[in-house]
Design a protein around this motif. Sequence first.
Motif, PDB file in Angstrom:
ATOM      1  N   PRO A  71      37.289  73.482   4.816  1.00  0.00           N
ATOM      2  CA  PRO A  71      38.056  74.691   4.459  1.00  0.00           C
ATOM      3  C   PRO A  71      37.248  75.964   4.702  1.00  0.00           C
ATOM      4  O   PRO A  71      36.728  76.591   3.777  1.00  0.00           O
ATOM      5  N   LEU A  72      37.160  76.365   5.956  1.00  0.00           N
ATOM      6  CA  LEU A  72      36.388  77.550   6.319  1.00  0.00           C
ATOM      7  C   LEU A  72      37.216  78.814   6.143  1.00  0.00           C
ATOM      8  O   LEU A  72      38.436  78.804   6.301  1.00  0.00           O
ATOM      9  N   ARG A  73      36.522  79.924   5.865  1.00  0.00           N
ATOM     10  CA  ARG A  73      37.205  81.197   5.627  1.00  0.00           C
ATOM     11  C   ARG A  73      36.788  82.295   6.611  1.00  0.00           C
ATOM     12  O   ARG A  73      37.410  83.341   6.642  1.00  0.00           O
ATOM     13  N   LYS A  74      35.717  82.052   7.372  1.00  0.00           N
ATOM     14  CA  LYS A  74      35.221  83.094   8.272  1.00  0.00           C
ATOM     15  C   LYS A  74      35.548  82.729   9.717  1.00  0.00           C
ATOM     16  O   LYS A  74      35.490  81.558  10.093  1.00  0.00           O
ATOM     17  N   PRO A  75      35.868  83.726  10.540  1.00  0.00           N
ATOM     18  CA  PRO A  75      36.344  83.441  11.903  1.00  0.00           C
ATOM     19  C   PRO A  75      35.243  82.895  12.808  1.00  0.00           C
ATOM     20  O   PRO A  75      34.053  83.114  12.585  1.00  0.00           O
ATOM     21  N   ALA A  76      35.683  82.192  13.858  1.00  0.00           N
ATOM     22  CA  ALA A  76      34.771  81.631  14.850  1.00  0.00           C
ATOM     23  C   ALA A  76      34.603  82.600  16.012  1.00  0.00           C
ATOM     24  O   ALA A  76      35.291  83.624  16.092  1.00  0.00           O
ATOM     25  N   GLY A  77      33.703  82.260  16.931  1.00  0.00           N
ATOM     26  CA  GLY A  77      33.483  83.106  18.108  1.00  0.00           C
ATOM     27  C   GLY A  77      32.800  82.335  19.216  1.00  0.00           C
ATOM     28  O   GLY A  77      31.574  82.317  19.311  1.00  0.00           O
ATOM     29  N   PHE A  78      33.573  81.668  20.050  1.00  0.00           N
ATOM     30  CA  PHE A  78      33.023  80.776  21.065  1.00  0.00           C
ATOM     31  C   PHE A  78      32.458  81.533  22.265  1.00  0.00           C
ATOM     32  O   PHE A  78      31.458  81.115  22.845  1.00  0.00           O
ATOM     33  N   HIS A  79      33.099  82.624  22.665  1.00  0.00           N
ATOM     34  CA  HIS A  79      32.660  83.351  23.861  1.00  0.00           C
ATOM     35  C   HIS A  79      31.263  83.940  23.665  1.00  0.00           C
ATOM     36  O   HIS A  79      30.394  83.810  24.538  1.00  0.00           O
ATOM     37  N   TRP A  80      31.046  84.590  22.533  1.00  0.00           N
ATOM     38  CA  TRP A  80      29.753  85.212  22.266  1.00  0.00           C
ATOM     39  C   TRP A  80      28.661  84.161  22.142  1.00  0.00           C
ATOM     40  O   TRP A  80      27.546  84.338  22.640  1.00  0.00           O
ATOM     41  N   ASP A  81      28.961  83.049  21.502  1.00  0.00           N
ATOM     42  CA  ASP A  81      27.954  82.008  21.336  1.00  0.00           C
ATOM     43  C   ASP A  81      27.598  81.359  22.662  1.00  0.00           C
ATOM     44  O   ASP A  81      26.452  80.920  22.855  1.00  0.00           O
ATOM     45  N   TRP A  94      26.482  83.165  31.464  1.00  0.00           N
ATOM     46  CA  TRP A  94      26.947  84.536  31.247  1.00  0.00           C
ATOM     47  C   TRP A  94      28.220  84.822  32.038  1.00  0.00           C
ATOM     48  O   TRP A  94      29.080  85.577  31.576  1.00  0.00           O
ATOM     49  N   ILE A  95      28.346  84.243  33.214  1.00  0.00           N
ATOM     50  CA  ILE A  95      29.600  84.403  33.969  1.00  0.00           C
ATOM     51  C   ILE A  95      30.757  83.772  33.202  1.00  0.00           C
ATOM     52  O   ILE A  95      31.844  84.359  33.077  1.00  0.00           O
ATOM     53  N   LEU A  96      30.538  82.568  32.675  1.00  0.00           N
ATOM     54  CA  LEU A  96      31.590  81.893  31.908  1.00  0.00           C
ATOM     55  C   LEU A  96      31.953  82.684  30.658  1.00  0.00           C
ATOM     56  O   LEU A  96      33.128  82.792  30.293  1.00  0.00           O
ATOM     57  N   ALA A  97      30.936  83.232  29.986  1.00  0.00           N
ATOM     58  CA  ALA A  97      31.212  84.007  28.774  1.00  0.00           C
ATOM     59  C   ALA A  97      31.956  85.293  29.097  1.00  0.00           C
ATOM     60  O   ALA A  97      32.891  85.680  28.394  1.00  0.00           O
ATOM     61  N   ALA A  98      31.556  85.965  30.173  1.00  0.00           N
ATOM     62  CA  ALA A  98      32.182  87.240  30.535  1.00  0.00           C
ATOM     63  C   ALA A  98      33.613  87.055  31.008  1.00  0.00           C
ATOM     64  O   ALA A  98      34.448  87.955  30.842  1.00  0.00           O
ATOM     65  N   THR A  99      33.917  85.901  31.613  1.00  0.00           N
ATOM     66  CA  THR A  99      35.272  85.659  32.133  1.00  0.00           C
ATOM     67  C   THR A  99      36.148  84.913  31.142  1.00  0.00           C
ATOM     68  O   THR A  99      37.212  84.398  31.501  1.00  0.00           O
ATOM     69  N   ASN A 100      35.720  84.818  29.890  1.00  0.00           N
ATOM     70  CA  ASN A 100      36.537  84.258  28.806  1.00  0.00           C
ATOM     71  C   ASN A 100      36.900  82.795  29.052  1.00  0.00           C
ATOM     72  O   ASN A 100      37.996  82.345  28.698  1.00  0.00           O
ATOM     73  N   SER A 101      35.971  82.035  29.628  1.00  0.00           N
ATOM     74  CA  SER A 101      36.270  80.644  29.960  1.00  0.00           C
ATOM     75  C   SER A 101      36.468  79.769  28.734  1.00  0.00           C
ATOM     76  O   SER A 101      37.065  78.692  28.832  1.00  0.00           O
ATOM     77  N   CYS A 102      35.986  80.195  27.584  1.00  0.00           N
ATOM     78  CA  CYS A 102      36.154  79.386  26.377  1.00  0.00           C
ATOM     79  C   CYS A 102      37.614  79.279  25.945  1.00  0.00           C
ATOM     80  O   CYS A 102      37.941  78.475  25.073  1.00  0.00           O
ATOM     81  N   ASN A 103      38.488  80.105  26.543  1.00  0.00           N
ATOM     82  CA  ASN A 103      39.917  79.947  26.238  1.00  0.00           C
ATOM     83  C   ASN A 103      40.422  78.561  26.628  1.00  0.00           C
ATOM     84  O   ASN A 103      41.419  78.084  26.082  1.00  0.00           O
TER      85      ASN A 103
END
Length: 661
Positions: free
Chosen positions: A364-374, A197-206
């Motif tokens: 060929p994907l059309r929907k956006p990803a979301g690494f931080h939330w996952d 949760w710390i990693l997710a909250a601090t946007n570490s997936c960037n």
Amino acid sequence: MSQTADSLTLPTAMHSSGRSPGGAAESSPGTGTGTSPGARFRRWASSLLTSRSHRGNTSASEYAPDSWWKIHLFRGMINDVRRRAPYYWSDWADAWDYRVVPSTVYMYFANILPALAFSLDMFTKTNMQYGVNEVLLASVLGAVVFAILACQPLVIVGVTGPITVFNYTVYDIMAPTGTNYLAFMCWIGLWSLVFHWILAATNSCNWLRYVTRFPCDIFGFYVAFIYLQKGIQVLERFGDEAPFYLSVSTALLVFMIAYACGELGASPLFSHPVRVFLKDYGTPLTVIFFTGFVHFGRMKTVELEKLPTSAAFFPTADRAWLVNFWDISVGDVFIAIPFAILLTILFYFDHNVSSLIAQGTEFPLRKPAGFHWDLFLLGLTTGVAGILGLPFPNGLIPQAPFHTESLCVTKVVADAEENNSEAKGHYVVKRTHVVEQRVSNLAQGLLTLGTMTGPLLVVLHLIPQAVLAGLFFIMGYQALEGNGITAKLLFLCRDRALTPGGHPLSRIPRRAAVWSFVAIELLAFGATFAITQTVAAVGFPVVILALIPVRALVLPRVFTPHELGILDAPTASPFTMESVGGSYAAPVAATAGAQEGVRGGVVEGTGGDATETEGAGGRKSEEALAEEGRGRAVEDVGIEMSRLGVSRRGHPSRSGGREEN
């Protein structure tokens, strides 16, 4: 345009053009006039989330890049949910497609069979602390949570080979101390929940922008050899009597028949439905057949070890599902912290790499990803699994990309590169789109839950361990066959005179550069595999994570940008990488392609605000662009599995409908 270019251009163009999920076109947020109220609201919300200095009538030229130490808490998670939420209804509605049913059945077997094999390994090496029911329930937990709540529902979550190594290594370390093992693992899970949760909250997936094929291929190579090693270890337990020889024969037959089904499914033999059936169901049918085969003739007199099971919906050991995590000393609670850090490092890399590969450049994907939330959700499932005494689930390799590939709708077209009469009849399989939905992941999880019922557990108990050894072998082979290291080794071993002139690696003038790159990959793999054979195996996630700075800081000093642009590439498409601000390797690959005179990538802003701001002379920080999902989009011109003649499963992808000419 190549197949890869087709798969990249469509989703990137759709996202950057401002299309809504329903397909209605909106004017770009940066155009000013003709902007819809919804687009203006999104621009206003984005400006609030970027920085306080962006409010009011401040000139864009006054925007300054954020310092590296400034962290905008929760911004990545918020933007992930905001980008994916408009597609949530379509994630369920789009499941009304014929590809969902075979994909569900295929993924059920592709997930449960390795899980059973891993349960046998942990059952043996943790003194029966983990068994079939624990592994199945962990897979159900991951499937249900990620299918319903995740921003990337195509990712299959379950019990992996690396976490199996982690679990029994912790047992080997803590068992001599007399510590309550499950309580200790529970505290590892709870501490890891906090760290996730710390990693997710601090946007570490960037930082995922620095993850390229280089560390992914090495990790995939490691996972493949773990599978092969597990298969050998299962057979080693049977001594040298009749059960041993029958077990070895059975394991090799399972491997050969499953291999033959995969090859026939990828060949031009038989009709299209037969090939798809062999490819999808060849392995599970092989397991079923050889479960009964060992009872034929004289073989029925040989007693083989079976898969150990327990009562339906009950833990393997004599305990309740809720772990007595308070039955542990305070000192052990804090001793669990370094183990939790190592687990978090492993999951940060393993799960995110699974997500990247499942949304690779070839899809060929059309929907956006979301690494931080996952990553936030992964922390939740890790904590819950610890409380229930389950193995910690995370993204599966290679099952995650298998899931996406099984949902690809493709068509057969004539090979545009074949222009002579002798090549007449050659064809290629082109992906048209992916059925992006949540039902197949949820359904295979619910089927796994049904497997915990009494009658099906009786059936599972009939599976000989030799069959699971053969399953390990075919999984290891498939992972090796589709790996980038294998592809490069095959290129180096080929006769130069018979190597196609259009092969990507042929564009590298220095053949020694290819040898050197492969040697570095094999050296890194050797270091990772070697450490897992010692008591220090619990620290192998650190070695895996260290590959990222090696690629970013060391390799550019050894290879030219042109060579790296071909030898390495972004793991996922620019459209997927927008969630983390683009890819580190994409500009290098584009530069390499441009220097060679081929069609490379064009760097362009993918969001209206970014274009408007930079056009006025201002510049937002890369972190802000990453968290808003508006990083640079660059077409990948690097080396890919599909361009080397192999796919994630080691063969051309399935055709999801009738064949077209």
